[in-house]
Design an enzyme around this catalytic site. Structure first.
Site, mmCIF file in Angstrom:
data_model
loop_
_atom_site.group_PDB
_atom_site.id
_atom_site.type_symbol
_atom_site.label_atom_id
_atom_site.label_comp_id
_atom_site.label_asym_id
_atom_site.label_seq_id
_atom_site.Cartn_x
_atom_site.Cartn_y
_atom_site.Cartn_z
ATOM 1 N N SER A 40 0.870 -1.175 0.000
ATOM 2 C CA SER A 40 0.000 0.000 0.000
ATOM 3 C C SER A 40 0.907 1.226 0.000
ATOM 4 O O SER A 40 1.127 1.878 1.003
ATOM 5 C CB SER A 40 -0.935 -0.015 1.207
ATOM 6 O OG SER A 40 -0.262 0.281 2.402
ATOM 7 N N HIS A 154 -3.413 -5.680 2.830
ATOM 8 C CA HIS A 154 -2.539 -6.725 3.377
ATOM 9 C C HIS A 154 -3.258 -8.027 3.681
ATOM 10 O O HIS A 154 -2.685 -8.934 4.263
ATOM 11 C CB HIS A 154 -1.848 -6.236 4.658
ATOM 12 C CG HIS A 154 -0.909 -5.093 4.409
ATOM 13 N ND1 HIS A 154 -0.411 -4.304 5.414
ATOM 14 C CD2 HIS A 154 -0.378 -4.612 3.260
ATOM 15 C CE1 HIS A 154 0.386 -3.380 4.900
ATOM 16 N NE2 HIS A 154 0.414 -3.540 3.596
ATOM 17 N N GLU A 163 -4.437 -1.873 9.504
ATOM 18 C CA GLU A 163 -3.644 -2.375 10.638
ATOM 19 C C GLU A 163 -4.262 -2.018 11.983
ATOM 20 O O GLU A 163 -4.563 -0.856 12.247
ATOM 21 C CB GLU A 163 -2.221 -1.796 10.587
ATOM 22 C CG GLU A 163 -1.504 -2.157 9.300
ATOM 23 C CD GLU A 163 -0.144 -1.471 9.141
ATOM 24 O OE1 GLU A 163 0.437 -1.019 10.142
ATOM 25 O OE2 GLU A 163 0.307 -1.385 7.986
ATOM 26 N N GLU A 204 1.460 -9.107 7.220
ATOM 27 C CA GLU A 204 2.358 -8.713 8.310
ATOM 28 C C GLU A 204 2.228 -9.631 9.512
ATOM 29 O O GLU A 204 2.668 -9.301 10.618
ATOM 30 C CB GLU A 204 2.108 -7.248 8.688
ATOM 31 C CG GLU A 204 2.391 -6.318 7.500
ATOM 32 C CD GLU A 204 2.402 -4.851 7.870
ATOM 33 O OE1 GLU A 204 1.997 -4.493 8.989
ATOM 34 O OE2 GLU A 204 2.836 -4.053 7.020
ATOM 35 N N ASP A 242 -3.621 1.904 11.768
ATOM 36 C CA ASP A 242 -3.249 2.439 10.465
ATOM 37 C C ASP A 242 -4.356 2.060 9.486
ATOM 38 O O ASP A 242 -4.294 1.007 8.850
ATOM 39 C CB ASP A 242 -1.900 1.874 9.985
ATOM 40 C CG ASP A 242 -1.526 2.418 8.602
ATOM 41 O OD1 ASP A 242 -2.244 3.310 8.099
ATOM 42 O OD2 ASP A 242 -0.520 1.950 8.022
ATOM 43 N N GLU A 283 -2.653 6.452 12.027
ATOM 44 C CA GLU A 283 -1.779 6.674 10.874
ATOM 45 C C GLU A 283 -2.606 6.689 9.588
ATOM 46 O O GLU A 283 -3.524 5.878 9.433
ATOM 47 C CB GLU A 283 -0.756 5.528 10.845
ATOM 48 C CG GLU A 283 0.168 5.541 9.643
ATOM 49 C CD GLU A 283 1.089 4.318 9.668
ATOM 50 O OE1 GLU A 283 1.404 3.815 10.756
ATOM 51 O OE2 GLU A 283 1.483 3.867 8.583
ATOM 52 N N ASP A 310 2.020 8.741 6.718
ATOM 53 C CA ASP A 310 2.853 7.740 6.041
ATOM 54 C C ASP A 310 2.839 8.039 4.538
ATOM 55 O O ASP A 310 3.739 8.712 4.027
ATOM 56 C CB ASP A 310 2.303 6.338 6.375
ATOM 57 C CG ASP A 310 2.948 5.219 5.571
ATOM 58 O OD1 ASP A 310 3.979 5.456 4.925
ATOM 59 O OD2 ASP A 310 2.415 4.089 5.575
ATOM 60 N N LYS A 335 10.261 5.227 6.810
ATOM 61 C CA LYS A 335 10.581 4.019 6.048
ATOM 62 C C LYS A 335 11.695 4.379 5.064
ATOM 63 O O LYS A 335 11.422 5.074 4.074
ATOM 64 C CB LYS A 335 9.359 3.569 5.246
ATOM 65 C CG LYS A 335 8.149 3.108 6.051
ATOM 66 C CD LYS A 335 6.923 3.042 5.133
ATOM 67 C CE LYS A 335 5.792 2.222 5.713
ATOM 68 N NZ LYS A 335 4.549 2.361 4.913
ATOM 69 N N HIS A 363 8.808 -1.036 9.322
ATOM 70 C CA HIS A 363 9.105 -2.056 8.301
ATOM 71 C C HIS A 363 8.212 -1.795 7.081
ATOM 72 O O HIS A 363 7.479 -0.804 7.052
ATOM 73 C CB HIS A 363 8.803 -3.441 8.883
ATOM 74 C CG HIS A 363 7.330 -3.649 9.141
ATOM 75 N ND1 HIS A 363 6.727 -4.877 9.186
ATOM 76 C CD2 HIS A 363 6.324 -2.741 9.340
ATOM 77 C CE1 HIS A 363 5.429 -4.742 9.409
ATOM 78 N NE2 HIS A 363 5.163 -3.470 9.513
ATOM 79 N N LYS A 386 7.184 0.018 14.404
ATOM 80 C CA LYS A 386 6.187 -0.980 14.017
ATOM 81 C C LYS A 386 6.821 -1.967 13.059
ATOM 82 O O LYS A 386 7.496 -1.586 12.105
ATOM 83 C CB LYS A 386 4.908 -0.349 13.457
ATOM 84 C CG LYS A 386 4.980 0.321 12.110
ATOM 85 C CD LYS A 386 3.553 0.606 11.597
ATOM 86 C CE LYS A 386 3.541 0.934 10.120
ATOM 87 N NZ LYS A 386 2.198 1.058 9.558
HETATM 88 P P1 PGA Z 1 3.189 -1.123 3.000
HETATM 89 O O1 PGA Z 1 2.230 -0.859 4.254
HETATM 90 O O2 PGA Z 1 4.519 -1.557 3.477
HETATM 91 O O3 PGA Z 1 2.431 -2.186 2.238
HETATM 92 O O4 PGA Z 1 3.235 0.178 2.253
HETATM 93 C C1 PGA Z 1 2.681 -0.393 5.480
HETATM 94 C C2 PGA Z 1 1.960 0.827 5.921
HETATM 95 O O5 PGA Z 1 1.015 1.311 5.249
HETATM 96 O O6 PGA Z 1 2.314 1.375 6.945
HETATM 97 ZN ZN ZN Z 2 0.862 3.103 6.781
#
Ligand code: PGA
Ligand code: ZN
Length: 424
Positions: A40, A154, A163, A204, A242, A283, A310, A335, A363, A386
């Site tokens: 995503s 996911h 999440e 995840e 999230d 998030e 994010d 990230k 991650h 996270k």
């Molecule tokens: P992604 O999702 O690693 O698939 O982008 C993680 C997130 O949205 O925090």
């Molecule tokens: Zn996110």
């Protein structure tokens, strides 16, 4: 001096190719690193280079491997580099594109991570100590945010929010936080079995039951915390969400559990959830392009919970700076592969700090056992990491690395004990 930089195609946790880099020094020592991959993703993330040919349904990274073995190796090998910043800057100049399209952000981030490890080796420091020194901060063991229930991009279930995380903010130390995370995860699995719901997993490692309502998901998580004998709330285990709202944003509004919401209605809905459940962090509650709505949620809910950007910031220092001016959020997700180099990630952390933003290291949904982000979370002192569920090898590699770091320094503080972790 760097003797050589070599890459190879390996698999990530979803069974898709990713790139692994090995950087050899003249003295015989070497460092390795592997790039993670998101599902995503934000629209403005640095660009991965993928082959788009007949191998691995076009997802191969042999072009990225080739970029490392030829151009990047030619640039870096046989030279002494004074700083990671110099090395990353040279790599960016060689690439020459704003989104790292030509050499690929996947190759560049893997090289940059391996190089950071090599600098730490040369200075005889652990990776987190080298990062801490680079950023001029204090090591802090972060509060792990375990993603125990998965939806959105996911998981193949009808749950729109991506999440549902548990954060053992009330644990006395990191080992206790890890134990609480595992206890709640197992308690949630037991609860789902009792209810006849699927205990299949999302990307995840969190459970992906066949439910669609965020309230039902939150009730399950709260029950799991209580069944584990723990307190649901700031003194025990808090909740972080999230929703990853890009994933359920459509032309006619946000669609959650079959119902459409305007931006305003969605914010009211979050306000209700924050009242009803012990939520500490939200998030990507809104889509990255919903510019007018972000300041509204930050100004109304930002005192009660952390509002984390994010997809809207993509670990880009310029976007965070703009976001701080416009009250887009009050925290940023970190990230390294979203921006493409470790030194740019450091810059984003510096900017976040100067703006009074909190930061959470993260991650990606596609991972390897590389535990770079665990060291980054400790060394930057942000107090939050996270890395998915407290299960599955690629997720626990990060949490286990935190346990190693905790064991190596019994004096190192755990997240919530420090003022840095207080929400602004
Ligand atoms: P992604 O999702 O690693 O698939 O982008 C993680 C997130 O949205 O925090
Ligand atoms: Zn996110």
């Amino acid at each position: 001096d760097i003797r050589s930089v070599r890459a190879r195609q390996v698999l990530d946790s979803r069974g898709y190719p990713t790139i692994k880099v090995r950087l050899d020094l003249d003295d015989g020592r070497y460092a390795v690193a592997a790039a993670p991959a998101g599902a995503s993703t934000g629209n403005h993330e640095a660009a991965e280079l993928r082959d788009r040919d007949s191998h691995y349904a076009g997802r191969g990274v042999r072009l990225a491997v080739e970029a490392v073995d030829s151009e990047i190796n030619d640039l870096l090998a046989g030279r002494t580099w004074d700083s990671l910043q110099d090395l990353d800057d040279a790599m960016r100049a060689l690439d020459g594109t704003p989104q790292k399209l030509r050499l690929g952000a996947n190759s560049m981030v893997a090289v940059s991570m391996a190089a950071a490890r090599a600098f730490a080796l040369v200075d005889d420091l652990s990776l987190h100590s080298w990062i801490r020194r680079s950023l001029d901060r204090a090591d802090i063991l972060p509060v792990p945010h375990f993603n125990v229930l998965n939806g959105g991009e996911h998981a193949r279930n009808p749950l729109d929010f991506q999440e549902f995380m548990i954060a053992p903010v009330g644990a006395a130390d990191l080992p206790e936080a890890i134990e609480w995370g595992a206890a709640v995860y197992h308690s949630l699995g037991g609860l789902l079995r009792q209810l006849g719901l699927s205990t299949g997993l999302g990307d995840e490692g969190g459970f992906a039951p066949d439910i669609s309502s965020p309230e039902q998901a939150l009730d399950l998580v709260v029950d799991a915390i209580k069944h584990a004998g723990l307190e649901a709330g700031p003194g025990g285990v808090a909740i972080a969400l999230d929703p990853a709202a890009n994933g359920f944003f459509h032309d006619d509004g946000y669609k959650v559990a079959g119902k459409y919401y305007s931006s305003r209605e969605l914010i009211d809905y979050y306000a209700q959830l924050v009242t009803d459940y012990p939520i500490r962090s939200l998030e990507d509650p809104l889509a990255e392009g919903d510019f007018e709505a972000w300041p509204i949620i930050t100004n109304t809910l930002g005192n009660a919970v952390q509002i984390v950007g994010d997809d809207v910031f993509v670990t880009d220092p310029d976007r965070v700076l703009k976001g701080a001016r416009e009250h887009t959020a009050n925290a940023v997700l970190i990230k390294p592969n979203q921006i493409g180099t470790v030194s740019e990630t450091f810059e984003t952390l510096r900017v976040a700090d100067s703006c009074g933003f909190a930061a959470m290291v993260s991650h990606r949904s596609g991972e390897t056992t590389d535990s770079f982000v665990a060291d980054l979370a400790v060394g930057c002192g942000c107090g939050q990491l996270k890395s998915g569920a407290p299960a599955r090898g690629e997720r626990v590699a990060k949490y286990n690395r935190l346990l190693d770091i905790a064991a190596s320094d019994p004096e190192m503080p755990y997240g919530p004990a420090t003022p840095r972790n207080e929400l602004k």
